[in-house]
Design a protein around this motif. Structure first.
Motif, PDB file in Angstrom:
ATOM      1  N   HIS A  23      52.769  32.613  29.669  1.00 23.88           N
ATOM      2  CA  HIS A  23      51.492  33.322  29.585  1.00 23.88           C
ATOM      3  C   HIS A  23      51.741  34.810  29.416  1.00 23.88           C
ATOM      4  O   HIS A  23      52.820  35.315  29.696  1.00 23.88           O
ATOM      5  N   GLU A  24      50.711  35.484  28.939  1.00 25.00           N
ATOM      6  CA  GLU A  24      50.770  36.934  28.815  1.00 25.00           C
ATOM      7  C   GLU A  24      50.617  37.542  30.210  1.00 25.00           C
ATOM      8  O   GLU A  24      50.286  36.831  31.165  1.00 25.00           O
ATOM      9  N   PRO A  25      50.832  38.847  30.355  1.00 24.84           N
ATOM     10  CA  PRO A  25      50.656  39.470  31.670  1.00 24.84           C
ATOM     11  C   PRO A  25      49.233  39.277  32.203  1.00 24.84           C
ATOM     12  O   PRO A  25      48.269  39.302  31.445  1.00 24.84           O
ATOM     13  N   VAL A  26      49.134  39.088  33.502  1.00 24.18           N
ATOM     14  CA  VAL A  26      47.840  38.912  34.155  1.00 24.18           C
ATOM     15  C   VAL A  26      47.175  40.276  34.294  1.00 24.18           C
ATOM     16  O   VAL A  26      47.802  41.244  34.709  1.00 24.18           O
ATOM     17  N   GLU A  27      45.903  40.334  33.939  1.00 21.31           N
ATOM     18  CA  GLU A  27      45.107  41.551  34.119  1.00 21.31           C
ATOM     19  C   GLU A  27      44.180  41.342  35.311  1.00 21.31           C
ATOM     20  O   GLU A  27      43.634  40.258  35.482  1.00 21.31           O
ATOM     21  N   THR A  28      44.036  42.368  36.122  1.00 26.28           N
ATOM     22  CA  THR A  28      43.058  42.325  37.207  1.00 26.28           C
ATOM     23  C   THR A  28      42.036  43.411  36.925  1.00 26.28           C
ATOM     24  O   THR A  28      42.371  44.592  36.850  1.00 26.28           O
ATOM     25  N   TYR A  29      40.795  42.997  36.744  1.00 21.44           N
ATOM     26  CA  TYR A  29      39.721  43.920  36.421  1.00 21.44           C
ATOM     27  C   TYR A  29      39.207  44.620  37.672  1.00 21.44           C
ATOM     28  O   TYR A  29      39.467  44.179  38.796  1.00 21.44           O
ATOM     29  N   ALA A  30      38.447  45.690  37.483  1.00 19.48           N
ATOM     30  CA  ALA A  30      37.907  46.477  38.594  1.00 19.48           C
ATOM     31  C   ALA A  30      37.047  45.633  39.538  1.00 19.48           C
ATOM     32  O   ALA A  30      36.977  45.909  40.730  1.00 19.48           O
ATOM     33  N   ASN A  31      36.445  44.578  39.013  1.00 20.56           N
ATOM     34  CA  ASN A  31      35.599  43.724  39.858  1.00 20.56           C
ATOM     35  C   ASN A  31      36.401  42.635  40.581  1.00 20.56           C
ATOM     36  O   ASN A  31      35.838  41.785  41.250  1.00 20.56           O
ATOM     37  N   GLY A  32      37.736  42.645  40.436  1.00 21.91           N
ATOM     38  CA  GLY A  32      38.601  41.704  41.142  1.00 21.91           C
ATOM     39  C   GLY A  32      38.943  40.446  40.368  1.00 21.91           C
ATOM     40  O   GLY A  32      39.757  39.640  40.824  1.00 21.91           O
ATOM     41  N   VAL A  33      38.364  40.247  39.210  1.00 17.34           N
ATOM     42  CA  VAL A  33      38.655  39.064  38.402  1.00 17.34           C
ATOM     43  C   VAL A  33      40.061  39.172  37.825  1.00 17.34           C
ATOM     44  O   VAL A  33      40.452  40.210  37.291  1.00 17.34           O
ATOM     45  N   ARG A  34      40.839  38.100  37.971  1.00 11.98           N
ATOM     46  CA  ARG A  34      42.167  38.012  37.355  1.00 11.98           C
ATOM     47  C   ARG A  34      42.011  37.241  36.054  1.00 11.98           C
ATOM     48  O   ARG A  34      41.426  36.163  36.032  1.00 11.98           O
TER      49      ARG A  34
END
Length: 56
Positions: A23-34
């Motif tokens: 998988h590509e790198p995991v992003e964590t958004y400002a609202n906490g969603v991964r």
């Protein structure tokens, strides 16, 4: 593109790795969603997103 909501990305990563799927790198958004994009050996992709944990 379609994003599928999941409850445990880490468990999914373990299962995919046993089949050689990365998988590509995991992003964590400002609202906490991964969020992550998974690529299969043929170059197809799938987006997965895990919402933040519910407060106790």
């Amino acid at each position: 593109m379609v994003t599928i909501g999941v409850t445990d990305l880490d468990e999914i990563f373990t299962r995919l790795a046993t089949h050689g799927i990365t998988h590509e790198p995991v992003e964590t958004y400002a609202n906490g969603v991964r969020h992550v994009v998974v690529l299969d050996p043929d170059g197809n992709s799938l987006s997965l997103a895990q919402p933040p944990a519910e407060p106790a």
